[in-house]
Design an enzyme around this catalytic site. Structure first.
Site, PDB file in Angstrom:
ATOM      1  N   GLY A  44     -11.560  -2.514   8.039  1.00 35.43           N
ATOM      2  CA  GLY A  44     -12.445  -3.647   7.770  1.00 35.43           C
ATOM      3  C   GLY A  44     -11.729  -4.977   7.885  1.00 35.43           C
ATOM      4  O   GLY A  44     -12.317  -5.972   8.321  1.00 35.43           O
ATOM      5  N   ASP A  45     -10.451  -5.010   7.533  1.00 38.14           N
ATOM      6  CA  ASP A  45      -9.675  -6.240   7.652  1.00 38.14           C
ATOM      7  C   ASP A  45      -9.415  -6.584   9.121  1.00 38.14           C
ATOM      8  O   ASP A  45      -9.454  -7.765   9.501  1.00 38.14           O
ATOM      9  CB  ASP A  45      -8.355  -6.101   6.910  1.00 38.14           C
ATOM     10  CG  ASP A  45      -8.543  -5.839   5.425  1.00 38.14           C
ATOM     11  OD1 ASP A  45      -9.544  -6.326   4.869  1.00 38.14           O
ATOM     12  OD2 ASP A  45      -7.701  -5.144   4.836  1.00 38.14           O
ATOM     13  N   GLY A  93     -19.111   1.052   9.775  1.00 37.51           N
ATOM     14  CA  GLY A  93     -18.122   2.007  10.253  1.00 37.51           C
ATOM     15  C   GLY A  93     -18.239   2.242  11.748  1.00 37.51           C
ATOM     16  O   GLY A  93     -18.398   1.299  12.534  1.00 37.51           O
ATOM     17  N   THR A  96     -21.116  -4.326   8.001  1.00 34.82           N
ATOM     18  CA  THR A  96     -20.387  -3.362   8.822  1.00 34.82           C
ATOM     19  C   THR A  96     -20.823  -1.940   8.463  1.00 34.82           C
ATOM     20  O   THR A  96     -21.095  -1.626   7.302  1.00 34.82           O
ATOM     21  CB  THR A  96     -18.868  -3.504   8.643  1.00 34.82           C
ATOM     22  OG1 THR A  96     -18.528  -3.312   7.266  1.00 34.82           O
ATOM     23  CG2 THR A  96     -18.414  -4.899   9.071  1.00 34.82           C
ATOM     24  N   SER A 152      -6.443  17.001  -9.493  1.00 34.42           N
ATOM     25  CA  SER A 152      -5.131  16.661  -8.968  1.00 34.42           C
ATOM     26  C   SER A 152      -5.105  17.038  -7.497  1.00 34.42           C
ATOM     27  O   SER A 152      -5.551  18.123  -7.121  1.00 34.42           O
ATOM     28  CB  SER A 152      -4.040  17.424  -9.720  1.00 34.42           C
ATOM     29  OG  SER A 152      -2.765  17.168  -9.160  1.00 34.42           O
ATOM     30  N   ASP A 180       0.838  -1.193   0.000  1.00 37.10           N
ATOM     31  CA  ASP A 180       0.000   0.000   0.000  1.00 37.10           C
ATOM     32  C   ASP A 180       0.875   1.245   0.000  1.00 37.10           C
ATOM     33  O   ASP A 180       1.709   1.419   0.898  1.00 37.10           O
ATOM     34  CB  ASP A 180      -0.904   0.036   1.232  1.00 37.10           C
ATOM     35  CG  ASP A 180      -1.968  -1.041   1.221  1.00 37.10           C
ATOM     36  OD1 ASP A 180      -2.225  -1.597   0.131  1.00 37.10           O
ATOM     37  OD2 ASP A 180      -2.542  -1.324   2.283  1.00 37.10           O
ATOM     38  N   GLY A 200      -2.958  -5.479   1.531  1.00 43.25           N
ATOM     39  CA  GLY A 200      -3.734  -6.567   0.955  1.00 43.25           C
ATOM     40  C   GLY A 200      -4.656  -7.148   1.999  1.00 43.25           C
ATOM     41  O   GLY A 200      -4.291  -7.286   3.170  1.00 43.25           O
ATOM     42  N   PHE A 207      -5.777   0.468  -7.851  1.00 41.42           N
ATOM     43  CA  PHE A 207      -5.251  -0.850  -7.507  1.00 41.42           C
ATOM     44  C   PHE A 207      -4.731  -1.557  -8.745  1.00 41.42           C
ATOM     45  O   PHE A 207      -5.451  -1.719  -9.736  1.00 41.42           O
ATOM     46  CB  PHE A 207      -6.337  -1.701  -6.850  1.00 41.42           C
ATOM     47  CG  PHE A 207      -5.836  -3.006  -6.291  1.00 41.42           C
ATOM     48  CD1 PHE A 207      -5.140  -3.042  -5.096  1.00 41.42           C
ATOM     49  CD2 PHE A 207      -6.061  -4.195  -6.959  1.00 41.42           C
ATOM     50  CE1 PHE A 207      -4.662  -4.227  -4.582  1.00 41.42           C
ATOM     51  CE2 PHE A 207      -5.598  -5.402  -6.455  1.00 41.42           C
ATOM     52  CZ  PHE A 207      -4.899  -5.405  -5.252  1.00 41.42           C
TER      53      PHE A 207
END
Length: 302
Positions: free
Chosen positions: A252-253, A222, A220, A36, A12, A48, A116
């Site tokens: 979230g992970d 938040g 979920t 921008s 990341d 990941g 990504f």
């Protein structure tokens, strides 16, 4: 008991935009969007979904086994997980491609824009389930399209219960494919936006999806917590106030790492989600997806 964590391993690149995206984007001009963002900070983190989930689960005392793909720049990631005691024997090494890369911009309201590049993740389907007898649980997170389809078929055929957590990968699948995932899964976990997309594509409401063979459907929300749907009934599990709002990347992970740990212990689903909420709040106070320290005693885990 080992838990198979299927999904992406990525690097990341995280930047912070000190303003608000909403102030820079003109709603009536999105058809000619050209923006921008000046981002004065930049850092590279381990990431990941599979990597982040495995990190949290391991810190809780779980035994994650990662099933994912890394590119020719991924040796440092393997070294890190080896040091953490995370099983990487089932990680595919792709010699002619880079590890997946996420470039993330976060604004002052914790909104995010992400680009990504899948890289080696596109080859993840080339590796199958590890030959282990101690796997009793799994999660399918965002990964290459063919890998996610294969994981669901293989886990279902092996009789291993799994959480279907499509995340950012959900738009890759049509309604029939999503119905097949749900039919093979034991639990489904999505955020509120993904829940709306899932319902739209399968043509059912959340109550109807949960009123099935599923042991539970988790949505979920938040900082508002999460909804737990079981056989058409919804229970709201309240959110947890974070000590600081530093970086939402990987929250979230972290939640899913807690969810899996609770499921490993045989807890009721609402208790698993409550732990997940606490871990999401803990993670948001730290930068990156794998830098939050976890004290088991503070979480009343012994």
């Amino acid at each position: 008991m080992a838990c198979l964590v299927c999904g992406s391993l990525a690097f990341d690149t995280i930047t912070d935009f000190p303003g608000r995206f909403a102030d820079q984007i003109l709603p009536d001009q999105v058809h000619i969007l050209n923006v921008s963002f000046l981002v004065p900070t930049l850092r590279r983190e381990w990431g990941g979904c599979a990597g982040n989930i495995a990190y949290t689960l391991r810190q809780l005392g779980g035994e994650p086994v990662v099933l994912a793909a890394l590119g020719n720049d991924g040796q440092a990631y393997l070294n890190r997980f080896d040091e953490l005691g995370i099983d990487t024997a089932s990680v595919l090494r792709v010699a002619d491609d880079y590890t997946a890369q996420a470039i993330i911009i976060t604004d002052r309201d914790n909104n995010q824009i992400t680009a990504f590049h899948p890289g080696a993740m596109q080859r993840a389907h080339e590796i199958g389930l590890p030959a282990r007898q101690d796997m009793r649980l799994a999660i399918i997170g965002p990964d290459g399209r063919e890998a996610m389809l294969r994981r669901a078929r293989d886990l279902h055929a092996a009789g291993i219960p799994f959480v279907f957590d499509p995340g950012q990968g959900l738009p890759m699948f049509n309604g029939e494919e999503l119905k097949a995932f749900i039919a093979q899964a034991t639990w489904v976990a999505v955020n509120d936006y993904e829940a709306r997309m899932l319902c739209d594509r399968v043509g059912q409401e959340l109550a109807d999806i949960s009123r099935s063979h599923l042991a539970g459907l988790v949505v979920t929300l938040g900082d508002q917590g999460a909804d737990v749907w079981v056989q058409g009934e919804r229970q709201r599990v309240p959110g947890v106030t974070a000590s600081a709002l530093v970086d939402p990347t990987g929250c979230g992970d972290a939640f899913r790492g807690g969810l899996l740990f609770g499921l490993e212990q045989g807890w009721p689903l609402a208790r698993c989600v409550e732990l997940g909420n606490r871990l999401g709040a803990l993670k948001i106070a730290h930068r990156g997806g794998q830098n939050h320290p976890i004290e088991r005693a503070a979480l009343s885990l012994g």
